[in-house]
Design a protein around this motif. Structure first.
Motif, short mmCIF file in Angstrom:
data_model
loop_
_atom_site.label_atom_id
_atom_site.label_comp_id
_atom_site.label_asym_id
_atom_site.label_seq_id
_atom_site.Cartn_x
_atom_site.Cartn_y
_atom_site.Cartn_z
N GLU A 1 0.80 -1.42 0.18
CA GLU A 1 0.48 -0.34 -0.06
C GLU A 1 0.87 0.98 0.17
O GLU A 1 0.01 2.09 -1.19
N TYR A 2 2.04 1.37 0.82
CA TYR A 2 2.84 2.61 0.72
C TYR A 2 4.27 2.03 1.15
O TYR A 2 4.72 0.58 1.37
N ALA A 3 5.18 2.72 0.27
CA ALA A 3 6.57 2.95 0.27
C ALA A 3 7.49 3.75 1.15
O ALA A 3 6.79 5.19 0.47
N LEU A 4 8.33 3.87 1.14
CA LEU A 4 9.26 5.02 1.51
C LEU A 4 10.73 4.07 1.15
O LEU A 4 11.50 4.41 1.19
N ASN A 5 11.23 5.78 0.49
CA ASN A 5 12.48 5.62 -0.56
C ASN A 5 13.10 6.31 -0.41
O ASN A 5 12.43 7.44 -0.12
N GLU A 6 14.45 6.95 -0.95
CA GLU A 6 15.06 7.91 -0.99
C GLU A 6 14.17 9.45 -1.72
O GLU A 6 13.08 8.78 -2.99
N GLY A 7 14.84 10.54 -2.01
CA GLY A 7 14.08 10.82 -2.84
C GLY A 7 13.14 12.55 -2.62
O GLY A 7 12.67 13.41 -3.20
N GLY A 8 13.63 12.40 -1.25
CA GLY A 8 12.99 13.77 -0.62
C GLY A 8 13.83 14.90 0.38
O GLY A 8 15.15 14.16 -0.05
N ARG A 9 13.89 15.53 0.80
CA ARG A 9 15.14 15.70 1.90
C ARG A 9 14.88 16.43 3.32
O ARG A 9 13.70 16.39 4.07
N PRO B 1 16.23 11.31 5.49
CA PRO B 1 16.34 10.76 6.94
C PRO B 1 16.49 12.06 7.25
O PRO B 1 16.37 11.87 9.13
N PHE B 2 18.01 12.64 7.42
CA PHE B 2 19.27 13.07 7.70
C PHE B 2 19.04 14.61 7.79
O PHE B 2 19.19 15.35 6.82
N PRO B 3 18.64 15.10 8.92
CA PRO B 3 18.73 17.04 8.58
C PRO B 3 19.89 17.21 8.74
O PRO B 3 21.18 17.03 9.01
N MET B 4 19.88 18.12 7.36
CA MET B 4 21.50 18.55 6.50
C MET B 4 21.13 19.81 6.56
O MET B 4 20.28 20.48 5.92
N VAL B 5 21.79 21.08 6.58
CA VAL B 5 22.14 22.15 5.83
C VAL B 5 22.74 22.01 4.61
O VAL B 5 23.16 20.54 4.09
N GLN B 6 22.37 23.16 3.61
CA GLN B 6 22.67 22.43 1.71
C GLN B 6 23.92 22.38 1.76
O GLN B 6 24.24 21.37 0.40
N SER B 7 25.00 22.65 2.03
CA SER B 7 26.63 22.61 2.15
C SER B 7 26.85 20.99 2.66
O SER B 7 27.14 20.45 1.61
N ASP B 8 25.98 20.56 3.13
CA ASP B 8 26.29 18.99 3.74
C ASP B 8 25.73 18.31 2.32
O ASP B 8 26.10 17.38 2.16
N GLU B 9 24.65 18.88 1.73
CA GLU B 9 23.38 18.07 1.49
C GLU B 9 24.52 17.77 -0.31
O GLU B 9 23.91 17.21 -0.62
N ILE C 1 17.70 25.60 7.47
CA ILE C 1 17.96 26.87 7.17
C ILE C 1 18.62 27.39 8.20
O ILE C 1 18.90 28.11 9.66
N GLU C 2 18.28 28.93 7.32
CA GLU C 2 19.48 29.74 7.90
C GLU C 2 18.48 30.08 9.02
O GLU C 2 16.95 29.49 9.62
N GLY C 3 18.89 30.15 10.06
CA GLY C 3 18.40 29.64 11.40
C GLY C 3 17.98 28.87 12.35
O GLY C 3 17.51 28.99 13.53
N GLY C 4 18.87 27.63 12.30
CA GLY C 4 18.06 26.36 12.61
C GLY C 4 17.80 25.45 12.44
O GLY C 4 17.09 24.60 13.36
N ARG C 5 16.45 25.98 12.07
CA ARG C 5 15.10 25.35 12.23
C ARG C 5 14.89 24.23 11.05
O ARG C 5 15.99 24.34 9.91
N ALA C 6 14.36 23.00 10.60
CA ALA C 6 14.26 22.56 9.98
C ALA C 6 13.17 21.99 9.22
O ALA C 6 11.55 22.73 9.16
N TYR C 7 13.31 21.26 8.12
CA TYR C 7 11.51 20.95 7.37
C TYR C 7 11.66 20.16 6.27
O TYR C 7 13.20 19.50 6.18
N LEU C 8 11.13 19.34 5.90
CA LEU C 8 11.17 17.67 6.49
C LEU C 8 10.25 17.34 4.65
O LEU C 8 8.91 18.15 4.79
N ALA C 9 10.83 17.67 3.15
CA ALA C 9 9.91 17.66 2.33
C ALA C 9 10.15 16.15 2.03
O ALA C 9 10.56 15.35 2.00
#
Ligand SMILES: [Zn+2]
Length: 447
Positions: free
Chosen positions: A171-179, A408-416, A183-191
């Motif tokens: 029914e569901y699958a979890l794969n790569e493909g998001g991030r 699933p790994f929170p990262m700043v852009q430069s690491d990503e 971001i600036e200020g230390g908050r995070a978003y999970l896309a």
């Protein structure tokens, strides 16, 4: 029962190191030894496995923990192959899995062996923490490790979808493909990738008279091609908001640090004509946002002529055209043809991409990911995301599986950005977040 997280963390690090030490650079891939390693890790824990060998030294590995079958399975997917390395430009051995100053280095640390290790650990934890303590699962939890993703998946997900679609029933699958972006200020978003653009190829061909370069000709095919490309460079497809991009910008606005862009996001989704247009104009100036707002056109290859003193009778350019889900490439081609007005020039669709439906951004699975992420970081924004890149999830969506992509790994852009680059690494704290996120979401949905 809660896992003993500190021992799970060190076990995850050891598993990721072991996985990175198998050189699965694709080409040629050689994923079979790694698949055998993971197979024994699963089998030693009493988890049922199936190892398939699509061609020499390539492999797909399936692991399965059975549930009661009241609900359809949930799948954990990751690919075993990695892209090549420029060894001389790495500070650390890309296939050693060294830990230095809180980072685990290695090719694949974030694409996609980090998730492969987290998926493997999730299977082991579900067996130990739930099944072995008598918790009944409502659905099977299926682990899938594929080959060949980085080269298009012909010997990986493409092969599985063609020859063993039954094994991919879920029914569901979890794969790569998001991030998960800090971001600036230390908050995070999970896309959470819930849909992806479809990649097509359009070829622009210009015809003209051939001749000796000593006698210049007005209908030179190369000039004609140049004029056609110049006209296309001034053409943009119209803005189209899908359910996913609307939610993406609305939720991203809540945490976005730049005031002008934040206002543009709110205007865009306001539903008010003029404000929405203004918002779209501001966001279109940012390439990554522009790419999710409309069908995109990128010239990638030009060809024509062989010799400096011979005028060729034709010249051509290849355009990669990426359409939003639900958009017709035939309609896009028609608008591109209308935008070009040069004699002797024709535009033609030379490769048609496969359309896959979007995964529901309000499903039980999406919510399980969001709720788990918010338990781990109460300030995180979880947004559905339309990716402009193409992943294995398209195959699954075509089979009717609601697939979601995360990193699933929170990262700043430069690491990503080290993904596919030099000194690819995952921060250990992010790896620990990732295993909690995947285990949390899967144990929620599986019960
Ligand atoms: Zn990948």
């Amino acid at each position: 029962m809660k896992p003993d997280w500190s021992s799970v963390e060190s076990e995850t690090v050891s598993q990721l190191q072991a996985i990175i030490r198998y050189d699965t650079t694709n080409p040629p891939g050689n994923e079979l030894p790694l698949a055998r390693y993971i197979e024994s890790a699963l089998a030693n824990a009493g988890i049922e496995t199936t190892l398939l060998e699509p061609s020499k030294n390539r492999a797909q590995l399936i692991g399965r923990i059975r549930g009661s079958g009241t609900k359809r399975p949930v799948m954990l997917l990751a690919h075993m192959d990695v892209v090549g390395v420029e060894r001389a430009r790495w500070t650390y051995d890309p296939f050693a899995g060294e830990v230095v100053d809180g980072y685990l280095y290695g090719r694949g640390a974030i694409d996609d062996k980090g998730m492969l290790a987290a998926n493997l650990m999730t299977m082991l934890l579900i067996k130990r923490m739930l099944v072995d303590s008598g918790v009944a699962l409502a659905r099977d939890v299926v682990f899938v490790a594929t080959s060949d993703e980085e080269a298009g998946g012909e010997w990986g997900m493409g092969w599985l979808a063609k020859h063993h679609p039954d094994l991919l029933d879920a029914e569901y699958a979890l794969n790569e493909g998001g991030r998960t972006r800090i971001i600036e200020g230390g908050r995070a978003y999970l896309a959470v990738q819930s849909a992806e653009k479809v990649s097509h190829v359009v070829t622009v061909t210009a015809q003209g008279s051939a001749g000796h370069a000593a006698i210049p000709l007005k209908d030179n095919a190369i000039y004609r091609l140049g004029r056609a490309l110049e006209q296309l460079s001034r053409y943009a497809e119209p803005v189209v908001l899908t359910e996913i991009t609307r939610k993406f910008f609305a939720r991203l606005a809540e945490i976005w640090p730049n005031a002008i862009e934040k206002k543009a996001m709110l205007d865009l989704v306001s539903g008010k004509g003029a404000a929405s247009d203004n918002g779209a104009t501001v966001l279109s100036a940012i390439p990554v946002f522009n790419a999710v707002l409309r069908n995109g056109i990128s010239p990638t290859v030009v060809s024509g002529g062989k010799q400096f003193n011979v005028i060729p009778d034709s010249a051509a350019a290849i355009l990669n055209v990426r359409t939003l889900p639900g958009q017709s490439i035939d309609d896009v081609l028609g608008r591109m043809q209308a935008a070009v007005n040069v004699p002797g020039v024709a535009l033609e669709l030379t490769h048609r991409g496969d359309e896959a439906p979007a995964s529901d951004p309000t499903s039980e699975m999406f919510n399980a990911i969001a709720e788990t992420a918010q338990e781990l970081d109460p300030k995180i924004a979880v947004v559905p995301y339309l990716s402009t890149g193409v992943t294995d999830s398209a195959h699954l969506r075509k089979l009717g599986v609601k697939a979601y992509g995360i990193l699933p790994f929170p990262m700043v852009q430069s690491d990503e950005e080290r993904m596919h680059g030099n000194d690819e690494r995952v921060p250990l704290s992010s790896l620990y977040f990732g295993i909690r996120l995947i285990y949390g979401a899967i144990s929620r949905i599986a019960q």
